[in-house]
Design a protein around this motif. Structure first.
Motif, short mmCIF file in Angstrom:
data_model
loop_
_atom_site.label_atom_id
_atom_site.label_comp_id
_atom_site.label_asym_id
_atom_site.label_seq_id
_atom_site.Cartn_x
_atom_site.Cartn_y
_atom_site.Cartn_z
N HIS A 101 52.61 35.56 41.97
CA HIS A 101 51.15 35.70 41.93
C HIS A 101 50.57 34.29 41.83
O HIS A 101 50.95 33.53 40.93
CB HIS A 101 50.70 36.52 40.72
N PHE A 103 47.17 31.75 41.59
CA PHE A 103 45.76 31.69 41.19
C PHE A 103 45.29 30.24 41.22
O PHE A 103 45.97 29.36 40.72
CB PHE A 103 45.59 32.24 39.76
N PRO A 145 41.74 29.92 52.10
CA PRO A 145 42.28 31.27 51.82
C PRO A 145 43.73 31.27 51.34
O PRO A 145 44.10 32.12 50.53
CB PRO A 145 42.15 32.00 53.16
N ALA A 148 44.15 31.37 47.59
CA ALA A 148 43.58 32.44 46.77
C ALA A 148 44.73 33.07 45.96
O ALA A 148 45.89 32.92 46.33
CB ALA A 148 42.92 33.46 47.68
N GLU A 149 44.45 33.65 44.88
CA GLU A 149 43.22 34.19 44.37
C GLU A 149 42.47 33.11 43.61
O GLU A 149 43.05 32.37 42.84
CB GLU A 149 43.56 35.38 43.46
N HIS A 150 41.15 33.05 43.84
CA HIS A 150 40.32 32.03 43.21
C HIS A 150 39.65 32.60 41.96
O HIS A 150 39.15 33.72 41.97
CB HIS A 150 39.23 31.56 44.18
N ILE A 151 39.66 31.81 40.90
CA ILE A 151 38.98 32.19 39.67
C ILE A 151 38.04 31.05 39.29
O ILE A 151 38.47 29.92 39.06
CB ILE A 151 39.97 32.45 38.51
N ARG A 164 41.92 37.52 33.09
CA ARG A 164 41.74 37.80 34.52
C ARG A 164 43.07 37.69 35.28
O ARG A 164 43.36 38.49 36.15
CB ARG A 164 40.70 36.87 35.13
N ALA A 168 44.96 40.76 37.17
CA ALA A 168 45.26 40.67 38.60
C ALA A 168 46.76 40.79 38.88
O ALA A 168 47.17 41.30 39.91
CB ALA A 168 44.72 39.36 39.16
#
Length: 198
Positions: A101, A103, A145, A148-151, A164, A168
């Protein structure tokens, strides 16, 4: 969980908050082999250690070993912004069958500069010149992109960012029971433990 973001973006604080609230988790920091490689070189030859194939290969190999052998979550706080390097590490780990994952912690330029200044040991941004020189390029690249995932962290506390990420990634974090004073002491102690002198 790979926690990316600009220098001063809160990666290390977030990584240790995740480990504090995820029993059985561990931080595997890719900066450590980078600093070791730097120390092997004469100062005049020290550039960005991410440009060294040995660093990229070593990080992928060691993280793969940790992911295969450690029963809990593995957290890696690091700032790869070169798409090819990112693919060489994170992409290959995924190809090897690992769930990674990713981020990117993003914030406004002024927010990051304020955070960098706070950790400058009384020298303000002078001590963080490497980070400041690369800030704009880093923020721009991390918006892509593939990162990502952008926080967005401008208005979030470190525990909120960790919440968060945990949500996720489908992980249940222990509740954050720190009050404001304990939270500040914990952040200060984490910052002190990660001061670099080279």
């Amino acid at each position: 969980m790979w926690v990316n973001g600009p220098f001063g973006g809160g990666k290390t604080q977030t990584a240790y908050e995740l480990v504090r609230r995820l029993p059985g988790s561990v931080v595997c920091d890719p900066e450590h082999p980078g600093f070791g490689l730097h120390r092997m070189l004469p100062p005049a030859l020290r550039g960005d250690f991410q440009d060294l194939g040995a660093w990229r290969h070593g990080v992928r190999e060691v993280l793969g070993l940790a992911l295969r052998g450690h029963p809990g979550p593995v957290v890696a706080p690091m700032t790869p912004v070169h798409g090819g390097y990112f693919e060489e590490i994170v992409g290959r780990l995924r190809e090897d069958g690992h769930t990674v994952h990713h981020f990117s912690l993003l914030a406004e330029r002024g927010t990051v500069l304020r955070r960098l200044g706070e950790r400058g040991l009384g020298r303000g941004l002078k001590r963080e010149s490497f980070a400041v020189e690369r800030l704009d390029d880093c923020l721009e690249r991390l918006r892509a992109p593939e990162f990502a995932e952008h926080i967005r962290t401008d208005r979030l506390t470190v525990p909120q960012v960790a919440d968060r990420i945990g949500e996720a990634a489908g992980l249940r974090l222990l509740p954050d029971t720190d009050g404001p004073l304990r939270h500040r002491v914990r952040r200060t102690w984490t910052g002190i433990r990660h001061i670099r002198f080279d």
